[in-house]
Design a protein around this motif. Structure first.
Motif, PDB file in Angstrom:
ATOM      1  N   MET A   1       0.839  -1.174   0.000  1.00  0.00           N
ATOM      2  CA  MET A   1       0.000   0.000   0.000  1.00  0.00           C
ATOM      3  C   MET A   1       0.893   1.250   0.000  1.00  0.00           C
ATOM      4  O   MET A   1       1.872   1.330   0.734  1.00  0.00           O
ATOM      5  N   VAL A   2       0.553   2.208  -0.817  1.00  0.00           N
ATOM      6  CA  VAL A   2       1.311   3.456  -0.898  1.00  0.00           C
ATOM      7  C   VAL A   2       0.728   4.458   0.101  1.00  0.00           C
ATOM      8  O   VAL A   2      -0.456   4.772   0.059  1.00  0.00           O
ATOM      9  N   LEU A   3       1.575   4.953   0.995  1.00  0.00           N
ATOM     10  CA  LEU A   3       1.143   5.915   2.010  1.00  0.00           C
ATOM     11  C   LEU A   3       1.239   7.353   1.510  1.00  0.00           C
ATOM     12  O   LEU A   3       0.468   8.206   1.932  1.00  0.00           O
ATOM     13  N   ALA A   4       2.216   7.619   0.623  1.00  0.00           N
ATOM     14  CA  ALA A   4       2.398   8.961   0.054  1.00  0.00           C
ATOM     15  C   ALA A   4       3.333   8.851  -1.134  1.00  0.00           C
ATOM     16  O   ALA A   4       4.184   7.962  -1.192  1.00  0.00           O
ATOM     17  N   THR A   5       3.168   9.801  -2.078  1.00  0.00           N
ATOM     18  CA  THR A   5       4.013   9.867  -3.273  1.00  0.00           C
ATOM     19  C   THR A   5       4.485  11.301  -3.451  1.00  0.00           C
ATOM     20  O   THR A   5       3.679  12.234  -3.351  1.00  0.00           O
ATOM     21  N   ASP A   6       5.783  11.476  -3.733  1.00  0.00           N
ATOM     22  CA  ASP A   6       6.292  12.838  -3.934  1.00  0.00           C
ATOM     23  C   ASP A   6       6.202  13.244  -5.406  1.00  0.00           C
ATOM     24  O   ASP A   6       5.757  12.459  -6.254  1.00  0.00           O
ATOM     25  N   ALA A   7       6.635  14.453  -5.707  1.00  0.00           N
ATOM     26  CA  ALA A   7       6.529  15.007  -7.055  1.00  0.00           C
ATOM     27  C   ALA A   7       7.373  14.251  -8.077  1.00  0.00           C
ATOM     28  O   ALA A   7       7.140  14.372  -9.279  1.00  0.00           O
ATOM     29  N   HIS A   8       8.326  13.452  -7.622  1.00  0.00           N
ATOM     30  CA  HIS A   8       9.192  12.691  -8.525  1.00  0.00           C
ATOM     31  C   HIS A   8       8.747  11.241  -8.671  1.00  0.00           C
ATOM     32  O   HIS A   8       9.421  10.459  -9.338  1.00  0.00           O
ATOM     33  N   GLY A   9       7.632  10.874  -8.023  1.00  0.00           N
ATOM     34  CA  GLY A   9       7.117   9.513  -8.109  1.00  0.00           C
ATOM     35  C   GLY A   9       7.654   8.568  -7.057  1.00  0.00           C
ATOM     36  O   GLY A   9       7.303   7.388  -7.044  1.00  0.00           O
ATOM     37  N   ASN A  10       8.504   9.043  -6.166  1.00  0.00           N
ATOM     38  CA  ASN A  10       9.001   8.202  -5.076  1.00  0.00           C
ATOM     39  C   ASN A  10       7.867   7.937  -4.097  1.00  0.00           C
ATOM     40  O   ASN A  10       7.090   8.844  -3.786  1.00  0.00           O
ATOM     41  N   GLU A  11       7.770   6.707  -3.619  1.00  0.00           N
ATOM     42  CA  GLU A  11       6.651   6.314  -2.770  1.00  0.00           C
ATOM     43  C   GLU A  11       7.102   5.877  -1.385  1.00  0.00           C
ATOM     44  O   GLU A  11       8.076   5.132  -1.249  1.00  0.00           O
ATOM     45  N   LEU A  12       6.376   6.324  -0.377  1.00  0.00           N
ATOM     46  CA  LEU A  12       6.494   5.790   0.972  1.00  0.00           C
ATOM     47  C   LEU A  12       5.527   4.622   1.015  1.00  0.00           C
ATOM     48  O   LEU A  12       4.318   4.800   0.867  1.00  0.00           O
ATOM     49  N   VAL A  13       6.055   3.394   1.156  1.00  0.00           N
ATOM     50  CA  VAL A  13       5.188   2.215   1.076  1.00  0.00           C
ATOM     51  C   VAL A  13       4.959   1.521   2.408  1.00  0.00           C
ATOM     52  O   VAL A  13       4.026   0.723   2.533  1.00  0.00           O
ATOM     53  N   GLU A  14       5.784   1.823   3.402  1.00  0.00           N
ATOM     54  CA  GLU A  14       5.593   1.215   4.717  1.00  0.00           C
ATOM     55  C   GLU A  14       6.243   2.082   5.778  1.00  0.00           C
ATOM     56  O   GLU A  14       7.304   2.656   5.552  1.00  0.00           O
ATOM     57  N   LEU A  15       5.596   2.165   6.932  1.00  0.00           N
ATOM     58  CA  LEU A  15       6.163   2.841   8.089  1.00  0.00           C
ATOM     59  C   LEU A  15       5.928   1.944   9.289  1.00  0.00           C
ATOM     60  O   LEU A  15       4.794   1.699   9.686  1.00  0.00           O
ATOM     61  N   GLU A  16       7.017   1.422   9.832  1.00  0.00           N
ATOM     62  CA  GLU A  16       6.937   0.479  10.942  1.00  0.00           C
ATOM     63  C   GLU A  16       7.439   1.150  12.222  1.00  0.00           C
ATOM     64  O   GLU A  16       8.632   1.414  12.363  1.00  0.00           O
ATOM     65  N   PRO A  17       6.527   1.476  13.154  1.00  0.00           N
ATOM     66  CA  PRO A  17       6.936   2.111  14.410  1.00  0.00           C
ATOM     67  C   PRO A  17       7.817   1.184  15.244  1.00  0.00           C
ATOM     68  O   PRO A  17       7.716  -0.037  15.154  1.00  0.00           O
ATOM     69  N   GLY A  18       8.668   1.789  16.049  1.00  0.00           N
ATOM     70  CA  GLY A  18       9.519   1.038  16.964  1.00  0.00           C
ATOM     71  C   GLY A  18      10.926   1.577  16.963  1.00  0.00           C
ATOM     72  O   GLY A  18      11.268   2.489  16.218  1.00  0.00           O
ATOM     73  N   ASP A  19      11.768   0.975  17.804  1.00  0.00           N
ATOM     74  CA  ASP A  19      13.145   1.437  17.887  1.00  0.00           C
ATOM     75  C   ASP A  19      14.157   0.353  17.545  1.00  0.00           C
ATOM     76  O   ASP A  19      15.347   0.505  17.741  1.00  0.00           O
ATOM     77  N   GLY A  20      13.686  -0.771  17.014  1.00  0.00           N
ATOM     78  CA  GLY A  20      14.592  -1.842  16.615  1.00  0.00           C
ATOM     79  C   GLY A  20      13.840  -3.098  16.274  1.00  0.00           C
ATOM     80  O   GLY A  20      12.625  -3.179  16.420  1.00  0.00           O
ATOM     81  N   ASP A  21      14.564  -4.124  15.776  1.00  0.00           N
ATOM     82  CA  ASP A  21      13.974  -5.408  15.395  1.00  0.00           C
ATOM     83  C   ASP A  21      12.820  -5.237  14.416  1.00  0.00           C
ATOM     84  O   ASP A  21      11.736  -5.778  14.607  1.00  0.00           O
ATOM     85  N   PHE A  22      13.069  -4.492  13.345  1.00  0.00           N
ATOM     86  CA  PHE A  22      12.041  -4.247  12.347  1.00  0.00           C
ATOM     87  C   PHE A  22      11.888  -5.466  11.445  1.00  0.00           C
ATOM     88  O   PHE A  22      12.870  -6.069  11.034  1.00  0.00           O
ATOM     89  N   VAL A  23      10.630  -5.810  11.134  1.00  0.00           N
ATOM     90  CA  VAL A  23      10.342  -6.948  10.278  1.00  0.00           C
ATOM     91  C   VAL A  23      10.350  -6.512   8.822  1.00  0.00           C
ATOM     92  O   VAL A  23      11.070  -7.053   7.999  1.00  0.00           O
ATOM     93  N   GLY A  24       9.551  -5.524   8.473  1.00  0.00           N
ATOM     94  CA  GLY A  24       9.546  -4.947   7.133  1.00  0.00           C
ATOM     95  C   GLY A  24       8.934  -5.824   6.071  1.00  0.00           C
ATOM     96  O   GLY A  24       8.859  -7.036   6.196  1.00  0.00           O
ATOM     97  N   LEU A  25       8.497  -5.178   4.993  1.00  0.00           N
ATOM     98  CA  LEU A  25       7.902  -5.866   3.854  1.00  0.00           C
ATOM     99  C   LEU A  25       8.953  -6.465   2.930  1.00  0.00           C
ATOM    100  O   LEU A  25       8.693  -7.430   2.233  1.00  0.00           O
ATOM    101  N   THR A  26      10.118  -5.879   2.902  1.00  0.00           N
ATOM    102  CA  THR A  26      11.144  -6.298   1.960  1.00  0.00           C
ATOM    103  C   THR A  26      12.465  -6.466   2.678  1.00  0.00           C
ATOM    104  O   THR A  26      12.624  -6.089   3.831  1.00  0.00           O
ATOM    105  N   ASP A  27      13.419  -7.026   1.947  1.00  0.00           N
ATOM    106  CA  ASP A  27      14.780  -7.104   2.488  1.00  0.00           C
ATOM    107  C   ASP A  27      15.619  -5.965   1.916  1.00  0.00           C
ATOM    108  O   ASP A  27      16.821  -6.079   1.745  1.00  0.00           O
ATOM    109  N   ALA A  28      14.962  -4.852   1.639  1.00  0.00           N
ATOM    110  CA  ALA A  28      15.627  -3.677   1.086  1.00  0.00           C
ATOM    111  C   ALA A  28      16.726  -3.205   2.026  1.00  0.00           C
ATOM    112  O   ALA A  28      16.596  -3.297   3.242  1.00  0.00           O
ATOM    113  N   PRO A  29      17.803  -2.674   1.460  1.00  0.00           N
ATOM    114  CA  PRO A  29      18.902  -2.202   2.312  1.00  0.00           C
ATOM    115  C   PRO A  29      18.533  -0.953   3.097  1.00  0.00           C
ATOM    116  O   PRO A  29      17.742  -0.128   2.643  1.00  0.00           O
TER     117      PRO A  29
END
Length: 159
Positions: free
Chosen positions: A1-29
């Motif tokens: 799900m896209v949360l926001a898109t900027d003028a260049h088409g970059n998308e914020l697709v996930e925001l995971e609250p917390g201070d560590g041990d993030f699971v995340g949707l991808t194994d993105a660096p």
């Protein structure tokens, strides 16, 4: 799900609250750190020279530093402000254009107690304090959404 898109088409697709041990949707660096900085006058925004947009301070993590060190360095480089406090509050996943790659960024909440004068530099040509709700021309939609969500997570008001 896209949360926001900027003028260049970059998308914020996930925001995971917390201070560590993030699971995340991808194994993105993990490549960057962004900081929502609050002070006596609101939320700190810097005007990026290359993107022509108001954004929260932040940038890439250098090889020799942690994301927290990058966050602190970027705030000083882009705004000249000294943080009185800093804590990691979330991790974001972005889908970046035009090459359609995913990257993750640690998100921090920082505070300044005393506002220092701004000196333009090669990255940022202006700085302002935003109330978190007013219309601001050239405000990055992604950064506005990050501010909104991080202040909700934190339970604080911008001013």
């Amino acid at each position: 799900m896209v949360l926001a898109t900027d003028a260049h088409g970059n998308e914020l697709v996930e925001l995971e609250p917390g201070d560590g041990d993030f699971v995340g949707l991808t194994d993105a660096p993990l490549t960057g750190a962004l900081v929502v900085v609050t002070g006596p006058e609101g939320v700190l925004l810097v005007h990026d020279v290359w993107r022509g947009a108001w954004e929260v301070p932040g940038g890439g993590i250098d090889d020799h530093e942690s994301s927290e060190e990058a966050a602190r360095r970027e705030v000083v480089e882009e705004s000249g402000q000294q943080l009185a406090g800093l804590r990691r509050v979330a991790r974001a996943t972005f889908r970046l254009r035009p090459d359609d790659r995913y990257e993750q960024t640690d998100l921090y909440k920082g505070e300044v107690e005393q506002v220092r004068p701004f000196v333009p530099n090669r990255e940022t040509d202006a700085m302002c304090w935003w109330d978190g709700v007013s219309s601001l021309q050239d405000l990055s939609a992604v950064d506005a959404e990050l501010v909104r969500r991080l202040l909700l997570i934190d339970g604080s008001d911008p001013v």
